[in-house]
Design an enzyme around this catalytic site. Structure first.
Site, mmCIF file in Angstrom:
data_model
loop_
_atom_site.group_PDB
_atom_site.id
_atom_site.type_symbol
_atom_site.label_atom_id
_atom_site.label_comp_id
_atom_site.label_asym_id
_atom_site.label_seq_id
_atom_site.Cartn_x
_atom_site.Cartn_y
_atom_site.Cartn_z
ATOM 1 N N HIS A 151 -24.112 -6.095 25.403
ATOM 2 C CA HIS A 151 -23.752 -6.153 26.913
ATOM 3 C C HIS A 151 -23.493 -4.494 27.381
ATOM 4 O O HIS A 151 -23.588 -4.953 28.426
ATOM 5 C CB HIS A 151 -21.919 -5.910 26.332
ATOM 6 C CG HIS A 151 -21.049 -7.295 26.687
ATOM 7 N ND1 HIS A 151 -21.192 -8.120 25.753
ATOM 8 C CD2 HIS A 151 -19.908 -8.285 27.122
ATOM 9 C CE1 HIS A 151 -20.219 -9.599 25.565
ATOM 10 N NE2 HIS A 151 -20.085 -9.464 26.703
ATOM 11 N N THR B 118 0.591 -1.341 0.087
ATOM 12 C CA THR B 118 0.289 -0.146 -0.267
ATOM 13 C C THR B 118 0.944 1.656 0.150
ATOM 14 O O THR B 118 2.032 1.606 0.852
ATOM 15 C CB THR B 118 -1.191 -0.011 1.414
ATOM 16 O OG1 THR B 118 -1.413 -1.387 1.199
ATOM 17 C CG2 THR B 118 -1.985 1.621 1.399
ATOM 18 N N GLU C 106 -6.126 -6.025 3.059
ATOM 19 C CA GLU C 106 -6.267 -7.599 2.680
ATOM 20 C C GLU C 106 -7.078 -7.487 1.372
ATOM 21 O O GLU C 106 -8.038 -8.726 1.011
ATOM 22 C CB GLU C 106 -6.222 -8.896 3.452
ATOM 23 C CG GLU C 106 -6.424 -9.701 3.288
ATOM 24 C CD GLU C 106 -4.557 -10.019 2.548
ATOM 25 O OE1 GLU C 106 -4.440 -10.879 2.435
ATOM 26 O OE2 GLU C 106 -3.994 -8.872 3.073
#
Length: 382
Positions: free
Chosen positions: A339, A125, A364
């Site tokens: 939660h 990149t 990726e």
């Protein structure tokens, strides 16, 4: 079809789980807060053959497959995404050696990853070349028997801790086809002109090394070229067709870890005079989370298994990455909701998981890229 894992695969899975629980649990939060590289854990993982499982024994690796690699990373990410990411990156790019390297290169560069302190990375990149890798402008010019490299890369794993990197370089700018302009070259990080700066302020995965890299007339031997000159783009795409399978395992692990936390919290937390688990709204969430993970897991395992059979399927691998990583984002979000306010504090690991999830749809191969790969195969020419 046999959907069951072999005894050896189950043993590897169990060993990875026990290692992660034993080594990650007590230090994960501190490593994340301080952005500390987990050097001791890296050494222990190497000693136990829990990295680079797809690399053959003759080159120093465990000699297993991409499915085993995926299983191990799934277990790591269940416990902590930051440490899991760092361990995953230690051999990131090794596929290029296996697919295109000479026998001498394989023996020289791969074995030290397991038997020494060597760490590699893959510098792809650039500030103006992310998903559009063909626009990479870091140059490598052949000067006698050396490549001279100039340019910069960004968001590169192991840029500051690596001993060498594979670098995606523009070697043939005069070529008009995007598939014939780039090459992949090995660069040792102690070469004069190489500079790496750690990138701080990451949303998640803070203990994994991420760097900006600068090349100022960095000279390396001509035989540091991996594969053929000008074939770098094709080599890169073939790498992604394999690496995305086990990166999908990151998403599986994050999803399963988040689900496990949600189940534990739902059983222990009481509201309206009963456990959260007794509420139908919670039950629906848990059921949907589990179903999504099961679908993703079957897709990911199949993609990795096909690679090990010599039948790598780029479309299926892209599907695995797309589904597993999108599932991770959704499941972590639902677990966070279960939660409640507790999730907003880093006393609970779900907070760390929440910050890590989104990057799975970015690196990726961004989710848009995966969709393009899939759509092109399905639609064909039109």
């Amino acid at each position: 079809m046999d959907f069951d894992l072999t005894k050896e695969q189950k043993y590897i899975q169990k060993a990875a789980r026990e290692f992660a629980v034993g080594e990650f649990t007590d230090v994960a939060l501190d490593l994340d807060i301080n952005g500390t590289f987990p050097a001791d854990i890296v050494k222990k993982a190497k000693a136990l053959d829990l990295i680079g499982l797809f690399i053959p024994e003759e080159y120093g690796g465990p000699g297993l497959g991409f499915l085993e690699q995926t299983l191990v990373l799934e277990e790591f990410w269940k416990v902590d995404p930051g440490i899991g990411q760092q361990l995953s990156s230690l051999t990131f790019g090794a596929e290029e050696f296996l697919l295109y390297g000479t026998e001498e290169q394989k023996k020289k560069w791969l074995a030290p990853l397991f038997k020494g302190d060597a760490i590699m990375g893959f510098a792809i990149t650039e500030p103006d070349a992310g998903s559009d890798t063909a626009s990479a402008s870091t140059t490598a010019v052949l000067d006698g028997d050396e490549w001279v490299i100039n340019g910069s890369k960004i968001m590169i794993g192991n840029g500051t801790v690596g001993t060498f990197l594979l670098v995606f370089c523009l070697t043939d700018p005069e070529v008009t086809s995007k598939t014939g302009r780039h090459s992949i070259i090995i660069v040792e990080t102690d070469r004069e002109g190489y500079k790496a700066e750690a990138m701080h302020g990451k949303m998640g995965l803070r203990c994994s090394d991420t760097a900006a890299i600068y090349f100022n007339n960095v000279r390396v031997p001509a035989d540091n070229l991996v594969g053929e000159r000008g074939n770098g783009f094709i080599q890169l795409m073939n790498f992604f067709d394999r690496s995305r399978a086990y990166v999908s395992g990151h998403g599986l692990g994050l999803s399963q870890g988040a689900l496990d936390m949600a189940i534990k919290h739902a059983k222990g937390r009481h509201q309206f005079g009963k456990p959260l688990a007794a509420l139908q709204s919670t039950q629906f969430k848990i059921a949907e989370m589990a179903a999504k993970i099961e679908v993703a897991r079957n897709t990911v395992y199949k993609a990795a298994w096909l690679i090990d059979q010599g039948k790598a399927n780029p479309t299926l691998t892209a599907m695995a990455k797309l589904v597993a990583c999108h599932t991770a984002v959704e499941v972590v979000d639902e677990s966070f909701q279960i939660h409640g306010g507790y999730a907003y504090f880093n006393d609970y690991p779900i907070e760390r998981f929440y910050r890590a999830a989104k990057v799975l749809e970015l690196y990726e191969g961004a989710k848009e890229v995966e969709k393009i790969v899939i759509a092109r195969e399905i639609l064909g020419k039109y």
